[in-house]
Design a protein around this motif. Structure first.
Motif, PDB file in Angstrom:
ATOM      1  N   ARG A 157      43.206  45.926  -0.691  1.00 45.56           N
ATOM      2  CA  ARG A 157      43.771  46.681   0.432  1.00 45.56           C
ATOM      3  C   ARG A 157      45.222  46.317   0.708  1.00 45.56           C
ATOM      4  NH1 ARG A 157      39.214  47.959   4.886  1.00 45.56           N
ATOM      5  NH2 ARG A 157      37.605  48.563   3.428  1.00 45.56           N
ATOM      6  N   LYS A 158      45.956  46.055  -0.360  1.00 45.23           N
ATOM      7  CA  LYS A 158      47.385  45.735  -0.276  1.00 45.23           C
ATOM      8  C   LYS A 158      48.072  46.268  -1.528  1.00 45.23           C
ATOM      9  CE  LYS A 158      46.919  41.509   2.376  1.00 45.23           C
ATOM     10  NZ  LYS A 158      47.176  40.084   2.437  1.00 45.23           N
ATOM     11  N   LEU A 159      49.400  46.285  -1.481  1.00 45.64           N
ATOM     12  CA  LEU A 159      50.164  46.625  -2.674  1.00 45.64           C
ATOM     13  C   LEU A 159      50.175  45.419  -3.598  1.00 45.64           C
ATOM     14  CD1 LEU A 159      53.176  48.533  -1.115  1.00 45.64           C
ATOM     15  CD2 LEU A 159      51.249  49.502  -2.337  1.00 45.64           C
ATOM     16  N   LYS A 160      49.649  45.574  -4.785  1.00 46.36           N
ATOM     17  CA  LYS A 160      49.552  44.483  -5.752  1.00 46.36           C
ATOM     18  C   LYS A 160      50.066  44.940  -7.108  1.00 46.36           C
ATOM     19  CE  LYS A 160      47.393  41.432  -3.242  1.00 46.36           C
ATOM     20  NZ  LYS A 160      47.904  40.136  -2.944  1.00 46.36           N
ATOM     21  N   LYS A 161      50.396  43.970  -7.953  1.00 50.71           N
ATOM     22  CA  LYS A 161      50.804  44.274  -9.321  1.00 50.71           C
ATOM     23  C   LYS A 161      49.581  44.676 -10.133  1.00 50.71           C
ATOM     24  CE  LYS A 161      54.877  41.456 -10.019  1.00 50.71           C
ATOM     25  NZ  LYS A 161      55.464  40.390 -10.836  1.00 50.71           N
ATOM     26  N   HIS A 162      49.755  45.704 -10.936  1.00 53.61           N
ATOM     27  CA  HIS A 162      48.712  46.182 -11.832  1.00 53.61           C
ATOM     28  C   HIS A 162      49.264  46.183 -13.254  1.00 53.61           C
ATOM     29  CE1 HIS A 162      46.952  47.499  -8.075  1.00 53.61           C
ATOM     30  NE2 HIS A 162      45.839  47.810  -8.712  1.00 53.61           N
ATOM     31  N   LYS A 163      48.466  45.717 -14.176  1.00 55.72           N
ATOM     32  CA  LYS A 163      48.836  45.667 -15.587  1.00 55.72           C
ATOM     33  C   LYS A 163      48.313  46.916 -16.273  1.00 55.72           C
ATOM     34  CE  LYS A 163      48.180  42.777 -19.643  1.00 55.72           C
ATOM     35  NZ  LYS A 163      47.533  41.558 -20.152  1.00 55.72           N
ATOM     36  N   GLU A 164      49.153  47.555 -17.082  1.00 55.60           N
ATOM     37  CA  GLU A 164      48.742  48.770 -17.782  1.00 55.60           C
ATOM     38  C   GLU A 164      47.957  48.383 -19.028  1.00 55.60           C
ATOM     39  OE1 GLU A 164      50.601  53.035 -18.992  1.00 55.60           O
ATOM     40  OE2 GLU A 164      51.856  51.284 -19.316  1.00 55.60           O
ATOM     41  N   LEU A 165      46.701  48.807 -19.081  1.00 54.41           N
ATOM     42  CA  LEU A 165      45.853  48.538 -20.237  1.00 54.41           C
ATOM     43  C   LEU A 165      46.044  49.592 -21.314  1.00 54.41           C
ATOM     44  CD1 LEU A 165      42.597  47.531 -18.346  1.00 54.41           C
ATOM     45  CD2 LEU A 165      44.385  46.038 -19.260  1.00 54.41           C
ATOM     46  N   SER A 166      46.037  50.838 -20.904  1.00 55.18           N
ATOM     47  CA  SER A 166      46.359  51.949 -21.781  1.00 55.18           C
ATOM     48  C   SER A 166      47.138  52.947 -20.933  1.00 55.18           C
ATOM     49  CB  SER A 166      45.096  52.575 -22.376  1.00 55.18           C
ATOM     50  OG  SER A 166      44.318  53.146 -21.355  1.00 55.18           O
ATOM     51  N   GLN A 167      47.487  54.075 -21.523  1.00 50.96           N
ATOM     52  CA  GLN A 167      48.319  55.023 -20.799  1.00 50.96           C
ATOM     53  C   GLN A 167      47.593  55.515 -19.548  1.00 50.96           C
ATOM     54  OE1 GLN A 167      49.653  58.278 -23.142  1.00 50.96           O
ATOM     55  NE2 GLN A 167      51.061  59.004 -21.580  1.00 50.96           N
ATOM     56  N   ASN A 168      48.190  55.272 -18.378  1.00 57.28           N
ATOM     57  CA  ASN A 168      47.679  55.651 -17.055  1.00 57.28           C
ATOM     58  C   ASN A 168      46.346  55.005 -16.704  1.00 57.28           C
ATOM     59  OD1 ASN A 168      49.904  57.214 -16.392  1.00 57.28           O
ATOM     60  ND2 ASN A 168      49.042  59.011 -17.387  1.00 57.28           N
ATOM     61  N   LEU A 169      46.041  53.839 -17.282  1.00 51.90           N
ATOM     62  CA  LEU A 169      44.876  53.046 -16.913  1.00 51.90           C
ATOM     63  C   LEU A 169      45.388  51.650 -16.579  1.00 51.90           C
ATOM     64  CD1 LEU A 169      41.805  52.706 -16.599  1.00 51.90           C
ATOM     65  CD2 LEU A 169      41.756  51.993 -18.992  1.00 51.90           C
ATOM     66  N   TYR A 170      45.225  51.253 -15.319  1.00 49.86           N
ATOM     67  CA  TYR A 170      45.796  50.000 -14.832  1.00 49.86           C
ATOM     68  C   TYR A 170      44.696  49.071 -14.354  1.00 49.86           C
ATOM     69  CZ  TYR A 170      50.049  52.781 -14.823  1.00 49.86           C
ATOM     70  OH  TYR A 170      51.095  53.579 -15.189  1.00 49.86           O
ATOM     71  N   GLN A 171      45.007  47.752 -14.342  1.00 54.50           N
ATOM     72  CA  GLN A 171      44.072  46.742 -13.872  1.00 54.50           C
ATOM     73  C   GLN A 171      44.801  45.827 -12.901  1.00 54.50           C
ATOM     74  OE1 GLN A 171      42.792  43.919 -16.812  1.00 54.50           O
ATOM     75  NE2 GLN A 171      40.910  43.469 -15.697  1.00 54.50           N
ATOM     76  N   CYS A 172      44.195  45.596 -11.729  1.00 53.60           N
ATOM     77  CA  CYS A 172      44.790  44.721 -10.721  1.00 53.60           C
ATOM     78  C   CYS A 172      44.860  43.302 -11.277  1.00 53.60           C
ATOM     79  CB  CYS A 172      43.965  44.749  -9.432  1.00 53.60           C
ATOM     80  SG  CYS A 172      44.636  43.704  -8.124  1.00 53.60           S
ATOM     81  N   VAL A 173      45.978  42.642 -11.077  1.00 54.16           N
ATOM     82  CA  VAL A 173      46.152  41.294 -11.600  1.00 54.16           C
ATOM     83  C   VAL A 173      45.292  40.303 -10.819  1.00 54.16           C
ATOM     84  CG1 VAL A 173      47.857  39.476 -11.967  1.00 54.16           C
ATOM     85  CG2 VAL A 173      48.471  41.838 -12.402  1.00 54.16           C
ATOM     86  N   LYS A 174      45.090  40.558  -9.535  1.00 51.81           N
ATOM     87  CA  LYS A 174      44.348  39.608  -8.700  1.00 51.81           C
ATOM     88  C   LYS A 174      42.834  39.782  -8.818  1.00 51.81           C
ATOM     89  CE  LYS A 174      43.903  37.933  -3.993  1.00 51.81           C
ATOM     90  NZ  LYS A 174      44.253  38.124  -2.603  1.00 51.81           N
ATOM     91  N   CYS A 175      42.321  40.981  -8.548  1.00 55.63           N
ATOM     92  CA  CYS A 175      40.861  41.178  -8.491  1.00 55.63           C
ATOM     93  C   CYS A 175      40.288  41.822  -9.751  1.00 55.63           C
ATOM     94  CB  CYS A 175      40.485  42.004  -7.275  1.00 55.63           C
ATOM     95  SG  CYS A 175      41.052  43.712  -7.358  1.00 55.63           S
ATOM     96  N   LYS A 176      41.132  42.236 -10.684  1.00 51.75           N
ATOM     97  CA  LYS A 176      40.730  42.817 -11.976  1.00 51.75           C
ATOM     98  C   LYS A 176      40.055  44.180 -11.846  1.00 51.75           C
ATOM     99  CE  LYS A 176      42.022  39.028 -14.005  1.00 51.75           C
ATOM    100  NZ  LYS A 176      43.410  38.865 -14.198  1.00 51.75           N
ATOM    101  N   ARG A 177      40.275  44.901 -10.748  1.00 51.75           N
ATOM    102  CA  ARG A 177      39.714  46.247 -10.578  1.00 51.75           C
ATOM    103  C   ARG A 177      40.549  47.250 -11.361  1.00 51.75           C
ATOM    104  NH1 ARG A 177      37.007  49.195  -5.862  1.00 51.75           N
ATOM    105  NH2 ARG A 177      37.418  51.357  -6.350  1.00 51.75           N
ATOM    106  N   HIS A 178      39.900  48.194 -12.009  1.00 50.78           N
ATOM    107  CA  HIS A 178      40.590  49.200 -12.799  1.00 50.78           C
ATOM    108  C   HIS A 178      40.973  50.391 -11.926  1.00 50.78           C
ATOM    109  CE1 HIS A 178      39.895  47.379 -16.732  1.00 50.78           C
ATOM    110  NE2 HIS A 178      38.731  46.980 -16.226  1.00 50.78           N
ATOM    111  N   VAL A 179      42.168  50.910 -12.176  1.00 48.13           N
ATOM    112  CA  VAL A 179      42.652  52.119 -11.508  1.00 48.13           C
ATOM    113  C   VAL A 179      42.951  53.126 -12.595  1.00 48.13           C
ATOM    114  CG1 VAL A 179      44.429  53.112 -10.028  1.00 48.13           C
ATOM    115  CG2 VAL A 179      43.634  50.785  -9.609  1.00 48.13           C
ATOM    116  N   ASP A 180      42.225  54.227 -12.574  1.00 48.19           N
ATOM    117  CA  ASP A 180      42.354  55.248 -13.601  1.00 48.19           C
ATOM    118  C   ASP A 180      43.152  56.429 -13.043  1.00 48.19           C
ATOM    119  OD1 ASP A 180      42.133  56.746 -15.850  1.00 48.19           O
ATOM    120  OD2 ASP A 180      39.978  57.117 -15.659  1.00 48.19           O
ATOM    121  N   LEU A 181      44.358  56.662 -13.558  1.00 46.19           N
ATOM    122  CA  LEU A 181      45.210  57.757 -13.123  1.00 46.19           C
ATOM    123  C   LEU A 181      45.269  58.876 -14.152  1.00 46.19           C
ATOM    124  CD1 LEU A 181      48.153  55.722 -11.579  1.00 46.19           C
ATOM    125  CD2 LEU A 181      46.187  56.694 -10.422  1.00 46.19           C
ATOM    126  N   ARG A 182      44.378  58.829 -15.142  1.00 44.55           N
ATOM    127  CA  ARG A 182      44.352  59.869 -16.163  1.00 44.55           C
ATOM    128  C   ARG A 182      43.766  61.151 -15.577  1.00 44.55           C
ATOM    129  NH1 ARG A 182      41.401  56.230 -20.591  1.00 44.55           N
ATOM    130  NH2 ARG A 182      40.239  55.776 -18.712  1.00 44.55           N
TER     131      ARG A 182
END
Length: 84
Positions: A57-82
């Protein structure tokens, strides 16, 4: 003038000169980062973007795993923007 005041002035001057930034390369790096505020590239294989994490529930750094698929650096939750 007391020796204590003189010594305090000398020590203050030395301290200020020690913390004063003299490296001009850092200024160039800040200019490049200033152009792309929300995008930070650490190496060629990983791209980091600041996104809102639903778990943290905050702005955090996300690592891009593949194109438009990100993973939170802290909690490891995936964010899919595809596109679905």
């Amino acid at each position: 003038m007391d020796w204590v005041s003189f010594g305090t002035g000398v020590m203050s001057t030395i301290f200020l000169l020690a913390i004063w930034p003299e490296n001009k390369d850092l200024d160039e790096v800040e200019e490049v980062v200033g152009q792309e505020e929300d995008l930070e590239i650490n190496d060629s294989s990983a791209r980091h973007v600041i996104l809102s994490c639903q778990t943290c529930r905050k702005l955090k750094k996300h690592k891009e795993l593949s194109q438009n698929l990100y993973q939170c650096v802290k909690c490891k939750r995936h964010v899919d923007l595809r596109a679905s």
